[in-house]
Design a protein around this motif. Structure first.
Motif, short mmCIF file in Angstrom:
data_model
loop_
_atom_site.label_atom_id
_atom_site.label_comp_id
_atom_site.label_asym_id
_atom_site.label_seq_id
_atom_site.Cartn_x
_atom_site.Cartn_y
_atom_site.Cartn_z
N CYS A 1 0.84 -1.20 0.00
CA CYS A 1 0.00 0.00 0.00
C CYS A 1 0.88 1.25 0.00
O CYS A 1 2.09 1.17 0.26
CB CYS A 1 -0.91 0.02 1.23
N ALA A 2 0.26 2.39 -0.26
CA ALA A 2 0.99 3.66 -0.16
C ALA A 2 1.15 4.07 1.30
O ALA A 2 2.22 4.51 1.72
CB ALA A 2 0.25 4.75 -0.93
N GLU A 3 0.08 3.93 2.08
CA GLU A 3 0.07 4.18 3.52
C GLU A 3 -0.81 3.12 4.15
O GLU A 3 -1.72 2.59 3.50
CB GLU A 3 -0.48 5.58 3.83
N HIS A 4 -0.59 2.83 5.41
CA HIS A 4 -1.32 1.73 6.04
C HIS A 4 -2.83 1.93 5.99
O HIS A 4 -3.59 0.97 5.87
CB HIS A 4 -0.84 1.54 7.48
N GLY A 5 -3.29 3.19 6.09
CA GLY A 5 -4.72 3.44 6.09
C GLY A 5 -5.34 3.55 4.72
O GLY A 5 -6.56 3.69 4.59
N ALA A 6 -4.51 3.46 3.66
CA ALA A 6 -5.02 3.59 2.29
C ALA A 6 -5.37 2.22 1.73
O ALA A 6 -4.92 1.17 2.22
CB ALA A 6 -3.96 4.24 1.41
N THR A 7 -6.19 2.20 0.69
CA THR A 7 -6.49 0.95 -0.01
C THR A 7 -5.20 0.33 -0.51
O THR A 7 -4.33 1.02 -1.06
CB THR A 7 -7.43 1.22 -1.20
N GLY A 8 -5.06 -0.97 -0.31
CA GLY A 8 -3.85 -1.66 -0.75
C GLY A 8 -4.15 -2.80 -1.69
O GLY A 8 -5.29 -2.99 -2.12
N ILE A 9 -3.11 -3.52 -2.05
CA ILE A 9 -3.28 -4.76 -2.80
C ILE A 9 -2.87 -5.91 -1.89
O ILE A 9 -1.99 -5.76 -1.04
CB ILE A 9 -2.49 -4.77 -4.12
N GLU A 10 -3.55 -7.03 -2.05
CA GLU A 10 -3.28 -8.19 -1.21
C GLU A 10 -2.79 -9.34 -2.07
O GLU A 10 -3.41 -9.70 -3.06
CB GLU A 10 -4.50 -8.56 -0.38
N LEU A 11 -1.64 -9.90 -1.67
CA LEU A 11 -0.99 -10.99 -2.40
C LEU A 11 -1.21 -12.28 -1.63
O LEU A 11 -0.85 -12.38 -0.46
CB LEU A 11 0.51 -10.75 -2.51
N PHE A 12 -1.78 -13.26 -2.27
CA PHE A 12 -1.96 -14.59 -1.69
C PHE A 12 -1.05 -15.54 -2.45
O PHE A 12 -1.15 -15.67 -3.66
CB PHE A 12 -3.41 -15.05 -1.81
N VAL A 13 -0.17 -16.20 -1.73
CA VAL A 13 0.80 -17.09 -2.36
C VAL A 13 0.44 -18.54 -2.03
O VAL A 13 0.22 -18.87 -0.86
CB VAL A 13 2.23 -16.77 -1.88
N TYR A 14 0.36 -19.37 -3.04
CA TYR A 14 -0.03 -20.77 -2.84
C TYR A 14 1.02 -21.69 -3.47
O TYR A 14 1.76 -21.31 -4.38
CB TYR A 14 -1.41 -21.04 -3.44
N GLY A 15 1.07 -22.92 -2.96
CA GLY A 15 2.04 -23.88 -3.47
C GLY A 15 1.45 -24.94 -4.37
O GLY A 15 2.18 -25.62 -5.10
N ARG A 16 0.12 -25.09 -4.33
CA ARG A 16 -0.52 -26.11 -5.18
C ARG A 16 -1.99 -25.78 -5.36
O ARG A 16 -2.57 -24.99 -4.60
CB ARG A 16 -0.37 -27.50 -4.57
N ASP A 17 -2.57 -26.41 -6.35
CA ASP A 17 -4.02 -26.34 -6.56
C ASP A 17 -4.70 -27.45 -5.77
O ASP A 17 -4.06 -28.44 -5.37
CB ASP A 17 -4.36 -26.47 -8.04
N ALA A 18 -5.98 -27.31 -5.54
CA ALA A 18 -6.73 -28.35 -4.85
C ALA A 18 -6.63 -29.67 -5.62
O ALA A 18 -6.74 -29.69 -6.85
CB ALA A 18 -8.20 -27.94 -4.72
N GLY A 19 -6.37 -30.75 -4.92
CA GLY A 19 -6.26 -32.06 -5.54
C GLY A 19 -4.90 -32.37 -6.13
O GLY A 19 -4.64 -33.51 -6.53
N GLU A 20 -4.03 -31.40 -6.17
CA GLU A 20 -2.71 -31.59 -6.76
C GLU A 20 -1.74 -32.16 -5.72
O GLU A 20 -1.75 -31.75 -4.57
CB GLU A 20 -2.18 -30.25 -7.27
N SER A 21 -0.92 -33.09 -6.14
CA SER A 21 0.11 -33.62 -5.26
C SER A 21 1.41 -33.75 -6.04
O SER A 21 1.41 -33.82 -7.27
CB SER A 21 -0.30 -34.98 -4.69
N ALA A 22 2.50 -33.75 -5.32
CA ALA A 22 3.80 -33.85 -5.97
C ALA A 22 4.80 -34.42 -5.00
O ALA A 22 4.61 -34.37 -3.78
CB ALA A 22 4.27 -32.47 -6.46
N ALA A 23 5.89 -34.96 -5.52
CA ALA A 23 6.96 -35.48 -4.68
C ALA A 23 7.69 -34.32 -4.01
O ALA A 23 7.57 -33.17 -4.42
CB ALA A 23 7.93 -36.30 -5.53
N GLY A 24 8.43 -34.63 -2.96
CA GLY A 24 9.19 -33.60 -2.27
C GLY A 24 8.46 -33.12 -1.03
O GLY A 24 7.49 -33.73 -0.56
N PHE A 25 8.92 -32.01 -0.49
CA PHE A 25 8.30 -31.45 0.70
C PHE A 25 6.87 -30.99 0.40
O PHE A 25 6.57 -30.59 -0.73
CB PHE A 25 9.12 -30.28 1.23
N PRO A 26 5.99 -31.03 1.40
CA PRO A 26 4.59 -30.65 1.14
C PRO A 26 4.42 -29.16 0.86
O PRO A 26 5.04 -28.32 1.50
CB PRO A 26 3.87 -31.04 2.43
#
Length: 440
Positions: free
Chosen positions: A184-209
């Motif tokens: 955001c520009a300032e804490h009280g101003a409208t901001g953007i929110e970033l959501f970070v994910y590692g997989r889609d629902a139902g997806e699995s892969a080898a390695g760490f979860p």
């Protein structure tokens, strides 16, 4: 735009802090499994970090430790009788289950919830969604008590909306603010929110979860009433996860207009930067600070927790302060990088080092220990005052800890039924200082 402050709600480290080695994918946790811990030192280190921010003029809050051991888990697993009988039987039949019941992992409050300030939400209230932490058994126990604590602290429907955890299923795996960044520009101003994910629902892969799903992130964004134009879903790189970045905050941290991250943090770095520029257009000038593999190898970034630092705006300083663990100073590549970073004219002007080694040995740095909550003056007024820190209250908490916490704890000590009573009595004293006796 209303006046607002970013409040860091740190987890008060509990008396059962131990090196149980329960967290798959967390290299520090695995490396130090079985070692003797020092709960007293751990809690005092955490409170000294809070004191540093109070002295800097920032608003500092605290979340209490949860009740440990978690007898509900042990009873559900078939152990019965008195508390002492339950502990003795569990220690004999399932020591790992007993370690899970005693885990003090809620100290890492970056995983307590995902928070959207009132400036971003559809109804103009502060929204908190409690994380289900469903990937790891010891962490999946936390959300009922975390929900109770947050409802006690953020009281009243006028200003706050505390949402329960998402369904306890792998498709809804949610790790809270450790995979969420607000710019955001300032804490009280409208901001953007970033959501970070590692997989889609139902997806699995080898390695760490991969502990966070896109479905969970989307569900949280919907329940908070976020504007789709200012909400971005980013995929964490598989390389980072398999290298030990079990949460995105191990390789990325942001504050105000600045995102500080390793080049291996996201699956597609150029597309990530373009998405963030589009989302921030018209709100603020996005300032990415990307650290190259050549400057800091990914392994060094994860071992030192360079990015699991707090990125803060100190009063009367025109550039951001990076509050980093002392391990960053001890690692050659990260120390050199920080020297070059602050010598330039970029958005990060200073690095300050803190000792949180007890937490670090279990895989949690300064950023793991705090949940960022942007609050307006009215919201701060409505919040429970006992959880907002000043030096006098920090002194009171430290006095309780020095009196009630052990300075040596090994996993085998958890088999002693008397230790359960110690934990209960210590927590009750801490809750009294925080004016949260109803949680006892």
């Amino acid at each position: 735009m209303s006046l607002a402050a970013e409040v860091n709600f740190d987890g008060l480290i509990g008396p059962s802090h131990n090196y149980g080695g329960l967290s798959d994918g967390n290299l520090a946790s695995a490396t130090n499994a079985g070692d003797v811990s020092n709960p007293r030192e751990a809690a005092l280190q955490g409170l000294e970090k809070m004191r540093l921010l109070v002295r800097a003029g920032l608003v500092q809050g605290v979340l209490p430790p949860l009740p440990r051991p978690n007898f509900d888990l042990l009873v559900s697993a078939g152990f019965g009788g008195s508390d002492a009988q339950i502990i003795e039987a569990a220690a004999q039949a399932s020591p790992r289950l007993l370690k899970a019941a005693y885990s003090a992992s809620n100290m890492w409050t970056a995983n307590a919830a995902t928070v959207s300030p009132s400036a971003d939400t559809g109804d103009g209230r502060l929204h908190l969604t409690v994380a289900n932490l469903s990937t790891m058994l010891h962490r999946s126990l936390e959300h009922p008590d975390t929900t109770a604590a947050l409802i006690s602290i953020f009281t009243g429907d006028e200003h706050f909306a505390v949402h329960p955890a998402l369904p306890m299923h792998a498709d809804f795996s949610d790790e809270g603010a450790a995979n969420h960044v607000r710019l955001c520009a300032e804490h009280g101003a409208t901001g953007i929110e970033l959501f970070v994910y590692g997989r889609d629902a139902g997806e699995s892969a080898a390695g760490f979860p991969a502990r966070q799903t896109r479905l969970a992130a989307e569900a949280v964004a919907r329940s908070h009433g976020l504007d789709a134009a200012h909400t971005v879903f980013l995929r964490q790189s598989k390389r980072a996860i398999d290298a030990g970045a079990f949460h995105n905050d191990v390789v990325c941290v942001g504050a105000l207009e600045t995102l500080f991250f390793h080049e291996a943090a996201f699956e597609d770095a150029p597309a990530t930067l373009e998405a963030l520029r589009r989302a921030s257009e018209g709100l603020f000038a996005f300032k990415p600070v990307m650290v190259s593999e050549a400057d800091v190898p990914l392994g060094d970034a994860i071992r030192s927790y360079l990015f699991n630092s707090q990125l803060l705006q100190f009063p009367d300083e025109d550039r951001l302060v990076l509050l980093a663990p002392s391990e960053v100073q001890d690692t050659e590549s990260t120390r050199r990088y920080c020297e070059a970073l602050t010598a330039g004219n970029g958005p990060i002007g200073r690095v300050e080092f803190v000792d949180v080694r007890q937490s670090m040995r279990n895989g949690g740095g300064p950023a793991c220990l705090r949940l960022r909550v942007v609050m307006t003056e009215d919201e701060l007024e409505a919040c429970r005052p006992g959880v907002l820190m000043d030096e006098e209250r920090i002194d009171e908490l430290q006095a309780v800890i020095r009196r009630t916490y052990r300075d040596r704890l090994s996993p085998s000590d958890l088999a002693d039924p008397a230790f359960a009573d110690e934990c209960r009595m210590a927590r009750e004293e801490l809750l009294r200082v925080l004016e949260l006796e109803e949680l006892a």
